[in-house]
Write a protein that holds these residues in place. Structure first.
Motif, PDB file in Angstrom:
ATOM      1  N   THR A 169      -3.525   6.518  -8.507  1.00  0.00           N
ATOM      2  CA  THR A 169      -4.422   5.369  -8.710  1.00  0.00           C
ATOM      3  C   THR A 169      -4.450   4.972 -10.188  1.00  0.00           C
ATOM      4  OG1 THR A 169      -5.751   6.134  -6.842  1.00  0.00           O
ATOM      5  CG2 THR A 169      -6.759   4.494  -8.271  1.00  0.00           C
TER       6      THR A 169
ATOM      7  N   HIS B 274     -13.242  10.348  -8.202  1.00  0.00           N
ATOM      8  CA  HIS B 274     -13.548   9.506  -9.362  1.00  0.00           C
ATOM      9  C   HIS B 274     -13.762  10.361 -10.608  1.00  0.00           C
ATOM     10  CE1 HIS B 274     -15.336   5.263 -10.131  1.00  0.00           C
ATOM     11  NE2 HIS B 274     -14.256   5.513 -10.818  1.00  0.00           N
TER      12      HIS B 274
ATOM     13  N   GLU C  25      -1.849  -0.945  -3.733  1.00  0.00           N
ATOM     14  CA  GLU C  25      -3.093  -0.204  -3.488  1.00  0.00           C
ATOM     15  C   GLU C  25      -2.743   1.217  -3.029  1.00  0.00           C
ATOM     16  OE1 GLU C  25      -6.849  -0.541  -0.389  1.00  0.00           O
ATOM     17  OE2 GLU C  25      -5.471  -2.237  -0.599  1.00  0.00           O
ATOM     18  N   VAL C  26      -3.383   2.200  -3.611  1.00  0.00           N
ATOM     19  CA  VAL C  26      -3.140   3.583  -3.197  1.00  0.00           C
ATOM     20  C   VAL C  26      -4.239   3.977  -2.209  1.00  0.00           C
ATOM     21  CG1 VAL C  26      -2.708   5.941  -3.961  1.00  0.00           C
ATOM     22  CG2 VAL C  26      -2.218   4.035  -5.502  1.00  0.00           C
TER      23      VAL C  26
ATOM     24  N   LEU D 238      -3.951  11.512  -5.274  1.00  0.00           N
ATOM     25  CA  LEU D 238      -4.603  10.199  -5.199  1.00  0.00           C
ATOM     26  C   LEU D 238      -5.087   9.761  -6.581  1.00  0.00           C
ATOM     27  CD1 LEU D 238      -5.879   7.773  -3.715  1.00  0.00           C
ATOM     28  CD2 LEU D 238      -7.861   9.229  -3.240  1.00  0.00           C
TER      29      LEU D 238
ATOM     30  N   PRO E 206     -11.192   5.128  -6.566  1.00  0.00           N
ATOM     31  CA  PRO E 206     -10.284   5.659  -5.535  1.00  0.00           C
ATOM     32  C   PRO E 206     -10.601   5.093  -4.158  1.00  0.00           C
ATOM     33  CG  PRO E 206     -11.946   7.290  -6.130  1.00  0.00           C
ATOM     34  CD  PRO E 206     -12.154   6.127  -7.063  1.00  0.00           C
ATOM     35  N   ASN E 207      -9.545   4.870  -3.378  1.00  0.00           N
ATOM     36  CA  ASN E 207      -9.709   4.397  -2.001  1.00  0.00           C
ATOM     37  C   ASN E 207      -9.502   5.603  -1.082  1.00  0.00           C
ATOM     38  OD1 ASN E 207      -9.687   3.133   0.420  1.00  0.00           O
ATOM     39  ND2 ASN E 207      -8.027   1.700  -0.039  1.00  0.00           N
TER      40      ASN E 207
ATOM     41  N   LYS F 239       0.836  -1.201   0.000  1.00  0.00           N
ATOM     42  CA  LYS F 239       0.000   0.000   0.000  1.00  0.00           C
ATOM     43  C   LYS F 239       0.875   1.256   0.000  1.00  0.00           C
ATOM     44  CE  LYS F 239      -3.862  -2.021   2.498  1.00  0.00           C
ATOM     45  NZ  LYS F 239      -4.657  -2.068   3.713  1.00  0.00           N
TER      46      LYS F 239
END
Ligand SMILES: Cc1ncc(COP(=O)(O)O)c(C=O)c1O
Length: 343
Positions: free
Chosen positions: A206, A240, A217-218, A202, A263-264, A191
């Motif tokens: 991503t 997004h 994973e970002v 971000l 996006p996380n 991560k």
């Protein structure tokens, strides 16, 4: 820009972007990746704090593409906005000065701190016009209702440099990290942790990780308000949206895009407000200080708190992307003009 060496890895991966995307070499890249051995074997850091000799941080990567875009469009005056402690305002003012562009920063209030005082001074030293607008809402109204909106010479730059060009700066950053992994400079992280304000960091990482074929994973830690009144400003949907606009542009340039995850964005480290210190952030600041890294209370302390929790919870490699400038304020006097400027 003929005879230009396009020495950014995104141009190596996609030569067709060289003609399509204006770019100027303004940053000192690649930034180093280093182990944070004091935190254990799985702690790593990406040193974007030293992305420029005079004023580093994550904004410099974005501005390589943003200011090139402004110049390509025939603009000579950048108008942007941010909080009184805006790192984006400082970076934009500095690079505009180097390039011979005018810069105006519309400012809204944030909690008083040494960073705020330093950055206001830096913007002035870099020759930016600073306009104090009061609240965020008033500043945003002033920005969108600006009388020069339709002027051919003025480039309106969203807060934090989070337009499509700025997002490309972080697509490139993902390819830069891949090169460093391939060269054995760091292990593949499970991560990556970044603060999220205006979101291009971000969004770009991503997209970039997916394009670069990395499974990493970002994880974005929200540090700005999610809404302004009823208008969403920093949500999964707004990030997004920026990703979709960027991907659309990349598709128009002829890239065939793989599946890109949404996006996380994690809300739980935000605390009581933008720029307001949090207990977890203060603890992270102390832990990082022991490793020789200075965090700020607005952005990096909150992202670093999430990163430290991940390190404690797993033996997987975790990468903290250090987005906060570490060059001292007095260095502003060291700024050299950018050749004769492009104009
Ligand atoms: C130090 C620092 N870290 C992180 C961020 C957030 O980056 P982004 O605006 O791309 O979400 C900012 C934005 O202002 C910043 O100044």
């Amino acid at each position: 820009m003929s005879g230009m060496t396009y020495n950014r890895p995104v141009f190596e991966a996609y030569p067709q972007l060289r003609d399509a995307l204006p770019w100027l070499q303004l940053a000192d890249l690649p930034t180093r990746v280093e182990p944070l051995t004091a935190l254990g074997a799985n702690g790593w850091v990406k040193r974007d704090d030293i992305s420029h000799a005079v004023y580093g941080g994550n904004k410099i990567r974005k501005l390589e593409f943003i200011l090139a875009d402004a110049i390509a469009r025939g603009k000579d005056h950048v108008i942007t906005f941010g909080a009184t402690g805006t790192n984006h305002g400082v970076a934009t003012a500095m690079l505009c000065q180097q390039l011979g562009l005018r810069c105006t920063v519309l400012l809204f209030e944030q909690p008083e701190s040494q960073t705020v005082r330093d950055n206001l001074q830096r913007m002035e030293n870099f020759g930016a016009e600073r306009i104090f607008c009061g609240s965020l809402a008033r500043t945003v109204l002033r920005y969108y209702g600006h009388p020069l909106r339709l002027s051919p010479r003025h480039y309106f730059l969203f807060a934090g440099g989070s337009n499509i060009a700025g997002t490309i700066g972080f697509v490139n950053a993902a390819f830069e990290l891949r090169q460093q992994i391939e060269l054995g400079q760091c292990p593949m992280p499970a991560k990556i942790f970044v603060p999220v304000g205006s979101a291009a960091t971000l969004a770009g990482l991503t997209i970039g990780m997916a394009l670069a074929g990395l499974k990493t994973e970002v994880v974005g830690i929200r540090v700005a308000p999610s809404h302004l009144g009823v208008i969403p400003t920093c949500t999964v949907a707004t990030v997004h949206q920026l990703m979709k606009r960027t991907c659309k542009m990349l598709s128009r340039c002829g890239l065939s895009l793989p599946a890109i995850p949404g996006p996380n964005l994690i809300d739980s480290y935000y605390g009581e407000g933008y720029g307001v210190r949090s207990e977890a952030g203060d603890k992270a600041t102390a832990t990082f200080a022991a490793c020789g890294i200075t965090l700020d209370q607005t952005y990096t302390a909150k992202a670093a708190a999430a990163y430290l929790d991940a390190i404690a919870a797993s033996t997987d490699v975790q990468l903290y992307w250090h987005t906060y400038n570490s060059r001292p304020a007095q260095d502003v006097n060291d700024l050299r003009p950018f050749g004769n400027g492009p104009r």
